[in-house]
Write a protein that holds these residues in place. Sequence first.
Motif, PDB file in Angstrom:
ATOM      1  N   TYR A   1      38.164  28.437  45.344  1.00 29.33           N
ATOM      2  CA  TYR A   1      36.959  29.020  44.556  1.00 29.33           C
ATOM      3  C   TYR A   1      37.863  29.848  43.578  1.00 29.33           C
ATOM      4  N   ASN A   2      38.785  30.751  43.663  1.00 32.49           N
ATOM      5  CA  ASN A   2      39.158  31.727  42.952  1.00 32.49           C
ATOM      6  C   ASN A   2      39.995  31.077  41.993  1.00 32.49           C
ATOM      7  N   THR A   3      40.816  30.193  42.100  1.00 33.27           N
ATOM      8  CA  THR A   3      41.502  29.394  41.257  1.00 33.27           C
ATOM      9  C   THR A   3      40.577  28.673  40.232  1.00 33.27           C
TER      10      THR A   3
ATOM     11  N   ASP B   1      31.855  34.947  40.611  1.00 35.40           N
ATOM     12  CA  ASP B   1      32.486  35.965  41.319  1.00 35.40           C
ATOM     13  C   ASP B   1      31.768  36.387  42.706  1.00 35.40           C
TER      14      ASP B   1
ATOM     15  N   LEU C   1      37.773  29.868  39.522  1.00 40.16           N
ATOM     16  CA  LEU C   1      37.272  31.015  38.544  1.00 40.16           C
ATOM     17  C   LEU C   1      38.406  31.234  37.451  1.00 40.16           C
ATOM     18  N   ASN C   2      39.583  31.344  38.021  1.00 43.66           N
ATOM     19  CA  ASN C   2      40.531  31.758  36.719  1.00 43.66           C
ATOM     20  C   ASN C   2      40.670  30.745  35.883  1.00 43.66           C
TER      21      ASN C   2
ATOM     22  N   GLN D   1      40.430  30.562  48.401  1.00 45.91           N
ATOM     23  CA  GLN D   1      41.456  30.704  47.606  1.00 45.91           C
ATOM     24  C   GLN D   1      41.234  29.672  46.335  1.00 45.91           C
TER      25      GLN D   1
ATOM     26  N   ILE E   1      31.751  33.777  45.485  1.00 46.45           N
ATOM     27  CA  ILE E   1      32.934  33.847  46.295  1.00 46.45           C
ATOM     28  C   ILE E   1      32.942  35.110  47.098  1.00 46.45           C
ATOM     29  N   GLN E   2      32.533  36.394  46.700  1.00 48.29           N
ATOM     30  CA  GLN E   2      32.043  37.271  47.746  1.00 48.29           C
ATOM     31  C   GLN E   2      31.149  36.965  48.888  1.00 48.29           C
TER      32      GLN E   2
END
Length: 431
Positions: free
Chosen positions: A143-145, A118, A147-148, A141, A121-122
């Motif tokens: 990277y966020n996927t 997290d 992470l999820n 996006q 990503i920031q």
Amino acid sequence: MATGKFRVKTNNEWNTIYYRFKHSKEFDIEISTGLKAPNKRWSEAKCEVLSSKDFDSDSINSTIKDLDRFVIGEYNKDLKEGVIFNSKWLKEKLKIFLNRETNNQLIDDNIFLTNYIDKFIQEAKNKKTRNNTLIKPRTIQHYNTTLNKIKSFEEFYNLKLKIIDVDLKFHGKFIEFLESIQKLNPNTIGGYIDDIKLIINNADKKGLEINREIKLNEFYTPSNKTNDIYLKEAEINSIHNHKFELDYLDNARDWFIIGLRTGLRISDFLKLTKKNIVDGFIEKNTLKTDYPVIIPIHKQVQFILDKRNGKFPREISDQKFNEYIKKVCEEVKINEVVEGAKMTEIKVTKKGKEEIIFRKKNGKFKKYELVTSHICRRSFATNLYGKIDTLTIMKITGHTTESQFLSYIKITKREYAETLKNYWIKMSAIN
């Protein structure tokens, strides 16, 4: 010298085990470990739980010994940093040992995997590439996927991963989870593994403790050969020449031809306007790579522009485009049965409830069923390959290496053989 000792304070059916950590007169701290020992099974002399038929004493004794070693090790590391040793410090170390967040962001971000991702990503949102451009939103996006997916993995196995837990064991279990539970294909999984490698290597460069197994070849990126299709020249011409009675299909067909004849991604060709036409060429800064391309206007694209008084077709969403071009190809009877991957409904059970997800399924389908926006750029590159020099095509498609380009185009072995056969026939006629 700092020392640790365990004890129980009560004489109940179950008794909490406390940990006392002290160093002469400098500090004397005691906290609850949350671990419990059964009544009359705690040895004060040995500082351990006595064996019992109904209780796994070996497991808890191993845990408290590991905790003591961990705290001593952390003390030795923090001693030279001028850290204040108090109950707050000891509680944080206990939580880290038990894989629980400390609620101290500076600590959690450097220890726990999802916390670090997290933070990564920031930071990536304001980070610039070697070309001095910001990282693309689609990359963020992805990277966020990733992470999820890791959070889903943690929830499924009811655990909290540390950065150092990313080893070969995690690699195997994570891939198995994505294949068996999430029903993802190897190429998609490979994208998540690549992100994890990138992020862990970033942590390594920052001096954080990582597991070196991520550097081994066995920590591989899964992949599989895809059966992607493309439209041949004759098929494209039949789409262009077909008369559609329904206006929405006529509009979608015109955008389709523009995509097929420019080699642009859908995110680029659906955004074309009259401003992009300069001296008989289409000029566009591509959204994904911010790479400027200049493309001569194909006669079929010019026909569409003339038909619409110099304007591009009516605006349409990506979703509707993908839906309508299947209908376009079906009406034109592009229905040859081919091997490919089609998005299919799959029923899965999550938390006791049945849900429907969509995943690609390999098989044999009518060609129009497999048509999506990706076919535009691939058809453009494949149909031009061998007719003009490869570098020219790559400058338009944006491929940076020839090997990358050659893996993208979809000419079959038989088509190569047919090309050679036709060449020999042509040479025989000349001689």
